[in-house]
Design an enzyme around this catalytic site. Structure first.
Site, PDB file in Angstrom:
ATOM      1  N   ASP A 213       0.811  -1.219   0.000  1.00  6.91           N
ATOM      2  CA  ASP A 213       0.000   0.000   0.000  1.00  6.91           C
ATOM      3  C   ASP A 213       0.842   1.266   0.000  1.00  6.91           C
ATOM      4  OD1 ASP A 213      -2.388  -1.532   0.099  1.00  6.91           O
ATOM      5  OD2 ASP A 213      -2.134  -1.765   2.276  1.00  6.91           O
ATOM      6  N   ARG A 214       2.046   1.154  -0.538  1.00  7.78           N
ATOM      7  CA  ARG A 214       2.976   2.295  -0.648  1.00  7.78           C
ATOM      8  C   ARG A 214       3.404   2.847   0.717  1.00  7.78           C
ATOM      9  NH1 ARG A 214       2.778   0.083  -4.995  1.00  7.78           N
ATOM     10  NH2 ARG A 214       2.832   1.141  -7.008  1.00  7.78           N
ATOM     11  N   LEU A 215       3.229   2.051   1.786  1.00  6.90           N
ATOM     12  CA  LEU A 215       3.687   2.479   3.103  1.00  6.90           C
ATOM     13  C   LEU A 215       5.131   1.985   3.267  1.00  6.90           C
ATOM     14  CD1 LEU A 215       2.274   4.110   5.341  1.00  6.90           C
ATOM     15  CD2 LEU A 215       1.953   1.945   6.573  1.00  6.90           C
TER      16      LEU A 215
END
Length: 235
Positions: A213-215
């Site tokens: 999730d692009r974290l």
């Protein structure tokens, strides 16, 4: 105005899901890159050497390839891919033509950025620092380790300058080879005066690890007055 293309691509749909067990690398999907991994003096060196070794073990193509960014005398940035040829406490080194586009940029602004893009392992490493030329003895030692064909090419090339066509380039290389006894000859080829090594004195290092999730995970080490400071950065 809409860009036109005979082969339109849906760039927005080109998304990679990070954090999978198959591509997470040796750290594993459940183990997150952390500031505590930055240890030693300098604090980036041990982790970088480990990640580089793991990129080699994973058969990443050209694992020592790095994107080198410079800024010319006109203030315009430029990037290109160069092979890293030395890593240690003094910094990171590479070799190129002094009168090439990057050589002229480094003469005007002796600073550079470096990026190692190991995307297949969901990793990137970024460095910044001031740049100096390495000593003649260091250049000579590396030159002696190069294949003869690579020596001929470097001796021949007026790097970054225009040439009429491929045939002219190959003819020039052939003349250099003949001058030194041929491609298979034993006459040593000297280091050309327009070629040598550079050392990037790293003062900032950042490690990036892709996550779901692009974290993503990002940690950095920055050298200040007599000390290194480390921090986690938001993605």
């Amino acid at each position: 105005m809409e860009p036109r293309s005979e082969h339109p691509l849906d760039l927005a749909a080109m998304r990679v899901g990070y954090g999978s067990a198959a591509t997470a690398g040796a750290d594993g999907v459940a183990v997150h890159l952390d500031v505590s991994w930055l240890t030693g003096d300098p604090p980036w060196l041990e982790l970088f050497e480990r990640w580089l070794a793991e990129a080699v073990a994973a058969t990443i193509p050209e694992p020592n390839a790095m994107v080198v960014g410079t800024v010319g005398a006109d203030g315009r940035p430029a990037t290109r891919t160069v092979l890293c040829k030395g890593v240690g406490a003094p910094g990171i080194s590479f070799f190129t033509g002094y009168e090439s586009a990057k050589g002229l940029a480094l003469a005007a602004n002796p600073v550079a950025s470096l990026t190692f893009p190991w995307i297949a392992l969901e990793r990137q490493v970024h460095f910044r620092g001031r740049v100096t030329r390495v000593g003649a003895e260091v250049t000579q030692a590396y030159w002696d380790s190069r294949p003869r064909g690579s020596q001929i090419s470097a001796y021949t090339s007026a790097q970054s300058q225009p040439i009429a066509d491929r045939a002219a380039l190959e003819a020039a290389a052939q003349r250099t080879a003949e001058r030194f006894g041929g491609i298979d000859g034993d006459r040593p080829i000297p280091v050309p005066p327009h070629w040598g090594g550079y050392l990037v004195d790293v003062d900032r290092a950042e490690f990036w690890q892709g996550r779901a999730d692009r974290l993503h995970n990002r940690v950095c080490a920055v050298r200040g007055e007599g000390r290194w400071d480390t921090a986690r950065l938001q993605p």
